[in-house]
Design a protein around this motif. Structure first.
Motif, PDB file in Angstrom:
ATOM      1  N   THR A   1      36.869  31.761  46.265  1.00 28.36           N
ATOM      2  CA  THR A   1      37.851  32.236  46.564  1.00 28.36           C
ATOM      3  C   THR A   1      38.305  33.497  46.329  1.00 28.36           C
ATOM      4  OG1 THR A   1      38.701  30.960  45.204  1.00 28.36           O
ATOM      5  CG2 THR A   1      38.355  30.269  46.731  1.00 28.36           C
ATOM      6  N   PRO A   2      39.688  33.988  47.068  1.00 29.82           N
ATOM      7  CA  PRO A   2      40.429  35.212  46.646  1.00 29.82           C
ATOM      8  C   PRO A   2      40.701  35.515  44.969  1.00 29.82           C
ATOM      9  CG  PRO A   2      40.937  34.931  48.523  1.00 29.82           C
ATOM     10  CD  PRO A   2      40.362  33.550  48.472  1.00 29.82           C
ATOM     11  N   LYS A   3      41.062  34.245  44.696  1.00 28.15           N
ATOM     12  CA  LYS A   3      41.578  33.314  43.225  1.00 28.15           C
ATOM     13  C   LYS A   3      40.417  33.520  42.245  1.00 28.15           C
ATOM     14  CE  LYS A   3      43.513  30.565  40.331  1.00 28.15           C
ATOM     15  NZ  LYS A   3      44.662  29.158  40.447  1.00 28.15           N
ATOM     16  N   GLU A   4      39.074  33.390  42.672  1.00 25.61           N
ATOM     17  CA  GLU A   4      38.018  32.950  41.932  1.00 25.61           C
ATOM     18  C   GLU A   4      37.525  34.813  41.767  1.00 25.61           C
ATOM     19  OE1 GLU A   4      36.247  28.850  42.779  1.00 25.61           O
ATOM     20  OE2 GLU A   4      35.760  30.859  43.922  1.00 25.61           O
ATOM     21  N   CYS A   5      37.815  35.865  42.875  1.00 22.37           N
ATOM     22  CA  CYS A   5      36.919  36.807  42.769  1.00 22.37           C
ATOM     23  C   CYS A   5      38.006  37.476  42.225  1.00 22.37           C
ATOM     24  CB  CYS A   5      37.255  37.077  44.564  1.00 22.37           C
ATOM     25  SG  CYS A   5      35.662  36.167  45.713  1.00 22.37           S
ATOM     26  N   VAL A   6      39.125  37.178  41.712  1.00 17.45           N
ATOM     27  CA  VAL A   6      39.733  38.487  41.100  1.00 17.45           C
ATOM     28  C   VAL A   6      39.721  37.921  39.784  1.00 17.45           C
ATOM     29  CG1 VAL A   6      42.570  38.574  39.462  1.00 17.45           C
ATOM     30  CG2 VAL A   6      42.014  38.195  42.314  1.00 17.45           C
ATOM     31  N   GLY A   7      39.055  36.717  38.949  1.00 16.41           N
ATOM     32  CA  GLY A   7      39.207  36.464  37.665  1.00 16.41           C
ATOM     33  C   GLY A   7      37.976  37.309  37.474  1.00 16.41           C
ATOM     34  N   ARG A   8      36.518  36.602  38.468  1.00 19.99           N
ATOM     35  CA  ARG A   8      35.024  37.902  38.800  1.00 19.99           C
ATOM     36  C   ARG A   8      34.992  38.910  38.618  1.00 19.99           C
ATOM     37  NH1 ARG A   8      32.148  33.099  41.979  1.00 19.99           N
ATOM     38  NH2 ARG A   8      32.669  31.957  40.466  1.00 19.99           N
ATOM     39  N   ILE A   9      36.529  40.105  39.009  1.00 16.26           N
ATOM     40  CA  ILE A   9      36.578  40.984  39.019  1.00 16.26           C
ATOM     41  C   ILE A   9      36.723  41.643  37.870  1.00 16.26           C
ATOM     42  CG2 ILE A   9      37.594  43.163  40.227  1.00 16.26           C
ATOM     43  CD1 ILE A   9      37.683  42.331  43.038  1.00 16.26           C
ATOM     44  N   ARG A  10      37.506  41.115  37.042  1.00 17.44           N
ATOM     45  CA  ARG A  10      38.181  41.621  35.531  1.00 17.44           C
ATOM     46  C   ARG A  10      36.856  41.452  34.382  1.00 17.44           C
ATOM     47  NH1 ARG A  10      42.974  38.252  33.614  1.00 17.44           N
ATOM     48  NH2 ARG A  10      43.182  39.493  32.365  1.00 17.44           N
ATOM     49  N   ARG A  11      36.075  40.022  35.603  1.00 16.72           N
ATOM     50  CA  ARG A  11      35.445  39.707  34.362  1.00 16.72           C
ATOM     51  C   ARG A  11      34.135  41.640  34.252  1.00 16.72           C
ATOM     52  NH1 ARG A  11      31.201  37.395  35.211  1.00 16.72           N
ATOM     53  NH2 ARG A  11      29.883  36.811  32.948  1.00 16.72           N
ATOM     54  N   PHE A  12      33.909  41.950  35.336  1.00 19.46           N
ATOM     55  CA  PHE A  12      32.826  43.336  35.210  1.00 19.46           C
ATOM     56  C   PHE A  12      33.841  44.060  34.531  1.00 19.46           C
ATOM     57  CE2 PHE A  12      30.802  40.593  37.753  1.00 19.46           C
ATOM     58  CZ  PHE A  12      29.383  41.839  38.214  1.00 19.46           C
ATOM     59  N   LEU A  13      35.290  44.279  34.303  1.00 19.12           N
ATOM     60  CA  LEU A  13      36.175  46.134  34.665  1.00 19.12           C
ATOM     61  C   LEU A  13      36.155  44.797  32.728  1.00 19.12           C
ATOM     62  CD1 LEU A  13      38.834  45.391  36.735  1.00 19.12           C
ATOM     63  CD2 LEU A  13      37.230  48.031  36.430  1.00 19.12           C
ATOM     64  N   GLU A  14      35.809  44.252  32.495  1.00 19.31           N
ATOM     65  CA  GLU A  14      36.019  43.825  30.545  1.00 19.31           C
ATOM     66  C   GLU A  14      34.444  44.144  30.137  1.00 19.31           C
ATOM     67  OE1 GLU A  14      37.134  39.785  30.577  1.00 19.31           O
ATOM     68  OE2 GLU A  14      39.462  40.362  31.036  1.00 19.31           O
ATOM     69  N   ALA A  15      33.333  44.076  30.572  1.00 12.38           N
ATOM     70  CA  ALA A  15      32.193  44.332  30.219  1.00 12.38           C
ATOM     71  C   ALA A  15      32.204  46.023  30.701  1.00 12.38           C
ATOM     72  CB  ALA A  15      31.329  43.517  31.179  1.00 12.38           C
ATOM     73  N   GLY A  16      33.148  46.751  31.421  1.00 12.37           N
ATOM     74  CA  GLY A  16      32.868  47.885  31.013  1.00 12.37           C
ATOM     75  C   GLY A  16      32.496  48.971  32.483  1.00 12.37           C
ATOM     76  N   ALA A  17      32.316  48.125  33.422  1.00 15.87           N
ATOM     77  CA  ALA A  17      32.983  49.122  34.150  1.00 15.87           C
ATOM     78  C   ALA A  17      33.920  49.778  34.925  1.00 15.87           C
ATOM     79  CB  ALA A  17      32.666  47.374  35.975  1.00 15.87           C
ATOM     80  N   THR A  18      34.470  51.113  34.865  1.00 11.80           N
ATOM     81  CA  THR A  18      35.153  51.620  35.269  1.00 11.80           C
ATOM     82  C   THR A  18      36.036  51.466  36.421  1.00 11.80           C
ATOM     83  OG1 THR A  18      34.023  53.832  35.896  1.00 11.80           O
ATOM     84  CG2 THR A  18      34.874  53.389  33.720  1.00 11.80           C
ATOM     85  N   SER A  19      35.104  51.706  37.314  1.00 10.60           N
ATOM     86  CA  SER A  19      35.621  50.267  38.328  1.00 10.60           C
ATOM     87  C   SER A  19      34.462  50.110  39.314  1.00 10.60           C
ATOM     88  CB  SER A  19      35.963  51.923  39.914  1.00 10.60           C
ATOM     89  OG  SER A  19      34.942  52.119  40.287  1.00 10.60           O
ATOM     90  N   VAL A  20      34.468  48.603  40.337  1.00  8.58           N
ATOM     91  CA  VAL A  20      34.554  47.944  41.091  1.00  8.58           C
ATOM     92  C   VAL A  20      33.851  48.761  42.174  1.00  8.58           C
ATOM     93  CG1 VAL A  20      33.933  45.315  41.599  1.00  8.58           C
ATOM     94  CG2 VAL A  20      34.669  46.044  38.802  1.00  8.58           C
ATOM     95  N   VAL A  21      32.774  48.325  42.895  1.00  8.19           N
ATOM     96  CA  VAL A  21      32.274  48.770  43.707  1.00  8.19           C
ATOM     97  C   VAL A  21      32.104  47.631  44.508  1.00  8.19           C
ATOM     98  CG1 VAL A  21      31.821  50.712  45.807  1.00  8.19           C
ATOM     99  CG2 VAL A  21      32.473  50.755  43.618  1.00  8.19           C
ATOM    100  N   LEU A  22      32.438  46.968  46.201  1.00  9.04           N
ATOM    101  CA  LEU A  22      32.409  45.544  46.285  1.00  9.04           C
ATOM    102  C   LEU A  22      31.741  46.410  47.791  1.00  9.04           C
ATOM    103  CD1 LEU A  22      36.263  43.860  47.306  1.00  9.04           C
ATOM    104  CD2 LEU A  22      34.553  44.529  44.978  1.00  9.04           C
TER     105      LEU A  22
END
Length: 334
Positions: free
Chosen positions: A286-307
């Motif tokens: 869901t959109p709400k779940e995707c917000v949390g998952r994008i944040r996980r990638f950013l916190e792990a070191g991604a400077t941007s998440v490219v969908l």
């Protein structure tokens, strides 16, 4: 710091060329922070697509992710990059990598030393852009008094597109950033950052300035199960294409992955993938779940998440939902 969203979009290589302009305009208008175009052989040409995207849009950075180091002579790569970067200052990002072995072997271009070729292309492309004249006869590429008529001494961002530990260290040593594959999940990002930092230290570079745009298989829907099912199919496709790599090795799943890939049939592979793999290697739900998952990638070191939206035929619908129900909520937590 930039006020651009840390979420970008990878344009599908299956996009018909006559629709490319409208797709790119739509991505910028929706508020995404980056626009990336792949050069997957034999779909859309990277520099050609980037030129169309840059002309059609206003300000959004446009990345080519990635050019194979062996498909063009680096003097030609430098010429293409210089032309685009001078026409659209500060907006072009160029990714250069080894290339998918299956495709480069189809063209008889697989190098004897991929590492040597990649280093040579990035270093000589950078030198030509800086206005140097090159004469080299002892490398994988020959130059005889080659210089650009239109160099760009102001500099152009050159990123590496690599996976393995030695290649990641090389990226840290000579590149401005590293483009991460769609299988690069959070644990691998942490692993990659360590190797990039080691390479940067060797060259006396600051690893904190090294950009790490991370491509990710993406699907969102009001029904999270529908989104995860689409992402599962995308994950199966890419796992079958690339096989076991350090991106999956850091998770200790190679034995199980080998068993699943041995099934051969893509549908059977998709069905056999553990649910936790879909959750770890994709951004889906869901959109709400995707917000949390994008944040996980950013916190792990991604400077941007490219969908990279899946399925491709729902691209417009998925991006519209993301623009209204994901991006605003993500910004609230950044």
């Amino acid at each position: 710091m930039t006020d651009r969203s840390p979420v970008g979009v990878l344009v599908h290589g299956t996009t018909p060329p006559d629709q490319l302009v409208s797709v790119c305009v739509g991505i910028e208008d929706a508020g995404f922070g980056e626009l990336w175009l792949s050069e997957d052989y034999f779909f859309l040409g990277g520099p050609t697509s980037a030129a169309m995207a840059l002309q059609a849009t206003r300000e959004i950075p446009v990345g080519i992710g990635i050019l194979s180091a062996v498909v063009r002579h680096p003097a030609v790569t430098a010429m293409e990059v210089s032309t685009l970067s001078l026409a659209y200052p500060g907006r072009l990002i160029t990714g250069i990598g080894h290339g998918v072995p299956f495709w480069t072997r189809q063209m008889g271009l697989y190098p004897k030393s991929p590492m040597r070729s990649l280093r040579a292309v990035i270093e000589t492309t950078r030198a030509l852009l800086a206005g140097e004249t090159l004469t080299i006869d002892d490398g994988p590429f020959t130059f005889d008094q080659v210089s650009l008529v239109h160099p760009n001494p102001a500099g152009v961002d050159l990123y590496a597109g690599v996976i393995g530990p030695k290649s990641l260290e090389l990226a840290g040593e000579i590149a401005d950033g590293t483009v991460m594959s769609v299988i690069a999940a959070p644990k691998y990002l942490e692993y990659a950052k360590q190797h990039i930092a080691a390479g940067a230290a060797k060259a006396g570079r600051d690893p904190s300035t090294h950009r790490i745009p991370t491509f990710v298989i993406y699907s969102t829907d009001a029904d999270g199960d529908v989104a995860r099912a689409a992402a599962r199919e995308g994950l199966a496709f890419y796992l079958q294409a690339v096989g076991p790599t350090p991106m999956t090795g850091v998770y200790g799943i190679h034995d199980r992955l080998g068993e699943i890939l041995a099934l051969g049939d893509l549908a059977a592979i998709a069905e056999a993938l553990p649910e936790e793999w879909v959750e770890e290697f994709t951004v889906s739900g869901t959109p709400k779940e995707c917000v949390g998952r994008i944040r996980r990638f950013l916190e792990a070191g991604a400077t941007s998440v490219v969908l990279a939206p899946f399925p491709a035929e729902r691209n417009a619908e998925i991006l519209a939902l993301t623009a209204t129900d994901v991006l605003p909520h993500l910004e609230e937590h950044l």
